[in-house]
Enzyme design. Structure first.
Site, PDB file in Angstrom:
ATOM      1  N   TYR A  90       4.064   5.249  11.433  1.00 55.73           N
ATOM      2  CA  TYR A  90       4.379   3.837  11.735  1.00 55.73           C
ATOM      3  C   TYR A  90       5.234   3.139  10.684  1.00 55.73           C
ATOM      4  O   TYR A  90       5.465   1.951  10.782  1.00 55.73           O
ATOM      5  CB  TYR A  90       3.084   3.038  11.973  1.00 55.73           C
ATOM      6  CG  TYR A  90       2.073   3.113  10.845  1.00 55.73           C
ATOM      7  CD1 TYR A  90       2.182   2.295   9.720  1.00 55.73           C
ATOM      8  CD2 TYR A  90       1.010   4.006  10.895  1.00 55.73           C
ATOM      9  CE1 TYR A  90       1.257   2.352   8.691  1.00 55.73           C
ATOM     10  CE2 TYR A  90       0.085   4.083   9.869  1.00 55.73           C
ATOM     11  CZ  TYR A  90       0.208   3.251   8.773  1.00 55.73           C
ATOM     12  OH  TYR A  90      -0.691   3.326   7.753  1.00 55.73           O
TER      13      TYR A  90
ATOM     14  N   ARG B 211       0.867  -1.181   0.000  1.00 58.83           N
ATOM     15  CA  ARG B 211       0.000   0.000   0.000  1.00 58.83           C
ATOM     16  C   ARG B 211       0.903   1.229   0.000  1.00 58.83           C
ATOM     17  O   ARG B 211       1.490   1.577   1.021  1.00 58.83           O
ATOM     18  CB  ARG B 211      -0.859  -0.046   1.273  1.00 58.83           C
ATOM     19  CG  ARG B 211      -2.037   0.890   1.255  1.00 58.83           C
ATOM     20  CD  ARG B 211      -2.602   1.024   2.651  1.00 58.83           C
ATOM     21  NE  ARG B 211      -1.732   1.850   3.467  1.00 58.83           N
ATOM     22  CZ  ARG B 211      -1.514   1.690   4.768  1.00 58.83           C
ATOM     23  NH1 ARG B 211      -2.098   0.738   5.435  1.00 58.83           N
ATOM     24  NH2 ARG B 211      -0.706   2.518   5.416  1.00 58.83           N
TER      25      ARG B 211
ATOM     26  N   HIS C  31      -3.586   4.337   4.675  1.00 55.33           N
ATOM     27  CA  HIS C  31      -4.671   3.343   4.751  1.00 55.33           C
ATOM     28  C   HIS C  31      -5.957   3.939   4.188  1.00 55.33           C
ATOM     29  O   HIS C  31      -6.612   3.362   3.334  1.00 55.33           O
ATOM     30  CB  HIS C  31      -4.870   2.907   6.202  1.00 55.33           C
ATOM     31  CG  HIS C  31      -6.115   2.118   6.414  1.00 55.33           C
ATOM     32  ND1 HIS C  31      -6.276   0.835   5.953  1.00 55.33           N
ATOM     33  CD2 HIS C  31      -7.288   2.452   7.020  1.00 55.33           C
ATOM     34  CE1 HIS C  31      -7.494   0.408   6.268  1.00 55.33           C
ATOM     35  NE2 HIS C  31      -8.122   1.361   6.910  1.00 55.33           N
TER      36      HIS C  31
HETATM   37  C1  LIG Z   1     -14.765  -6.147  11.833  1.00 57.85           C
HETATM   38  C2  LIG Z   1     -13.947  -4.907  11.729  1.00 57.85           C
HETATM   39  N1  LIG Z   1     -12.980  -4.660  12.634  1.00 57.85           N
HETATM   40  C3  LIG Z   1     -12.229  -3.547  12.531  1.00 57.85           C
HETATM   41  C4  LIG Z   1     -12.449  -2.650  11.527  1.00 57.85           C
HETATM   42  C5  LIG Z   1     -11.580  -1.400  11.418  1.00 57.85           C
HETATM   43  N2  LIG Z   1     -10.688  -1.547  10.271  1.00 57.85           N
HETATM   44  C6  LIG Z   1     -10.932  -0.932   9.098  1.00 57.85           C
HETATM   45  S1  LIG Z   1      -9.776  -1.278   7.937  1.00 57.85           S
HETATM   46  C7  LIG Z   1      -8.887  -2.238   9.016  1.00 57.85           C
HETATM   47  C8  LIG Z   1      -7.621  -2.904   8.590  1.00 57.85           C
HETATM   48  C9  LIG Z   1      -7.808  -3.881   7.461  1.00 57.85           C
HETATM   49  O1  LIG Z   1      -6.555  -4.316   7.004  1.00 57.85           O
HETATM   50  P1  LIG Z   1      -6.417  -5.318   5.814  1.00 57.85           P
HETATM   51  O2  LIG Z   1      -7.361  -6.456   5.983  1.00 57.85           O
HETATM   52  O3  LIG Z   1      -4.983  -5.643   5.662  1.00 57.85           O
HETATM   53  O4  LIG Z   1      -6.947  -4.495   4.533  1.00 57.85           O
HETATM   54  P2  LIG Z   1      -6.332  -3.164   3.873  1.00 57.85           P
HETATM   55  O5  LIG Z   1      -7.069  -2.001   4.446  1.00 57.85           O
HETATM   56  O6  LIG Z   1      -4.870  -3.131   4.168  1.00 57.85           O
HETATM   57  O7  LIG Z   1      -6.612  -3.259   2.415  1.00 57.85           O
HETATM   58  C10 LIG Z   1      -9.522  -2.274  10.254  1.00 57.85           C
HETATM   59  C11 LIG Z   1      -9.006  -3.020  11.406  1.00 57.85           C
HETATM   60  C12 LIG Z   1     -13.486  -2.919  10.605  1.00 57.85           C
HETATM   61  N3  LIG Z   1     -13.767  -2.104   9.583  1.00 57.85           N
HETATM   62  N4  LIG Z   1     -14.211  -4.063  10.718  1.00 57.85           N
END
Ligand SMILES: Cc1ncc(C[n+]2csc(CCOP(=O)(O)OP(=O)(O)O)c2C)c(N)n1
Ligand SMILES: [Mg+2]
Length: 391
Positions: free
Chosen positions: A298, A285, A289
């Site tokens: 970080y 990425r 985020h």
């Molecule tokens: C069930 C749930 N827990 C926490 C969140 C908060 N949250 C939003 S994005 C994220 C990280 C996701 O990371 P990843 O699966 O690696 O996907 P990326 O955003 O890197 O594409 C979190 C913890 C959420 N949206 N849903």
């Protein structure tokens, strides 16, 4: 590549591959295009599968065009958010090849279940790129027909869509829609962080046990917001599949050709009734985020720079130049098209009408409900209370 023609790889094969003959590559990472734009003719995966692509020059140029367009539209959306025109935006910067490669590998009948970042897949499915902007501008409830485009609604709840995809894929099999070249396959997108969710592991169990026609497509972009990959797993993610009883493979997610080859193979296996598989698209990425995040808190700049050297678009451009598949006028024309489409996107976003607030109650149930009617009435009285006030 022509939109909506993801099966194009079998047409008009190149007479002789202009690539160096190399059937090696790292079997732990399928790669057909190196970061400097060199073609690797084929790579043999751990199970003996030979991965290769055989595109026409026009198709190679089409993939490049897709990559540039989705990056530009994404950058425009980020800019719109910065100017207060969107509430939030989750950029795909750096993940273009993972999304275009897998998106173009889908056949027309295949169904996709995205997260909130799959703007490139959405584009490949032929959906107007303005659609997700309506969602993030808060002027519609999400907006497209999943059945029309074979692309489901964005899902913010991490990992939830893998369960939806599993249920859908089980239904596809029960309906007898697998087992032929025309069979339907399903793809579920999720991130590296999502692999720690119960939902995703439950989806693995069910899809494995029911031999569902499903490709789990994990974009490992190295972070779940600020949490790095090493906080999610002690083994490479693709190896998790073995514990659930189906194949897993890691592909260079910054290589659009390898991503296409691996995804197409996995989808075709699924549609022929050979069950699920897990693809780990190893990528990065490049941006934040979301627009609410500050990644400088970080991760260090040198890490980002190291990944910039693996840029998915730069390597495709280097390949097209090296093989004389495209020249300067083509690149100029693509940039010009991207600029025009970005301007058009911006103008249309700014012209989006604000909805009547009470319309948020409209599509919760097909036929409404007494409780919703009551809530709508309460909400209307609340809005009316502002009339004549300082608001
Ligand atoms: C069930 C749930 N827990 C926490 C969140 C908060 N949250 C939003 S994005 C994220 C990280 C996701 O990371 P990843 O699966 O690696 O996907 P990326 O955003 O890197 O594409 C979190 C913890 C959420 N949206 N849903
Ligand atoms: Mg991630």
């Amino acid at each position: 590549m022509a939109k909506g023609d993801p099966g194009a790889s079998t047409r008009g094969r190149r007479a002789a591959p202009r690539s160096r003959k190399a059937a090696t590559g790292d079997p732990e990472l399928v790669q057909l295009l190196t970061p400097t734009g060199e073609r690797i003719e084929s790579v043999t995966g751990p199970d003996g599968t030979e991965y290769r692509v055989d595109f026409t020059d026009e198709e190679y140029r089409g993939l490049y065009r897709d990559l540039v367009l989705v990056r530009k539209l994404d950058a425009e959306a980020t800019a719109l958010q910065r100017q207060g025109e969107l509430g939030i935006w989750a950029s795909l910067l750096g993940q273009e090849a993972a999304q275009v490669g897998s998106g173009r590998a889908l056949r027309t009948q295949d169904m996709a279940f995205p997260t909130y970042r799959e703007h490139g897949v959405l584009y490949c499915r032929g959906i107007d790129p303005i659609m997700p902007l309506g969602l993030f501008r808060g002027v519609d409830q999400g907006g497209w027909d999943p059945n029309e485009f074979k692309f489901n609604m964005y899902t913010i709840v991490i990992g939830a869509q893998t369960l939806h995809a599993t249920g859908y894929a089980m239904g596809v099999a029960m309906d007898g829609k697998t087992g032929t070249d025309d069979g339907e396959a399903v793809i579920a997108y999720f991130g590296d962080g999502a692999t720690s969710q119960g939902d995703v592991n439950e989806a693995f169990v069910w899809a494995g046990v029911f031999n569902s026609p499903l490709v789990f497509f994990c974009q490992n972009n190295q972070y779940a917001i600020s949490e790095p990959l090493e906080r999610q797993t002690r083994i490479p993610l693709y190896r998790r599949a073995a514990g659930f009883g189906f194949p897993g493979i890691r592909v260079d997610g910054n290589d659009v050709l390898a991503t296409y080859a691996v995804t197409r193979h996995a989808l075709d296996n699924a549609r022929h009734g050979q069950g699920p598989s897990l693809i780990e698209a190893y990528t990065y990425r490049m941006g934040a985020h979301t627009t609410s995040d500050d990644p400088t808190r970080y991760r260090i700049a040198s890490e980002v720079e190291a990944w910039q050297a693996k840029d998915p678009i730069a390597r495709m451009k280097a390949f097209l130049e090296r093989e004389q598949i495209a020249a300067a006028d083509f690149f100029t024309e693509v940039d010009e098209q991207a600029r025009r489409e970005a301007v058009d996107l911006r103008e249309r976003v700014l012209a989006m009408p604000n909805p009547e607030p009470a319309t948020m109650f409209d599509h919760v149930y097909p036929n409404g409900s007494p409780l919703l009617d009551e809530q709508r009435a309460q909400f209307s009285r609340y809005l009316e209370s502002f009339e004549g006030s300082a608001h």
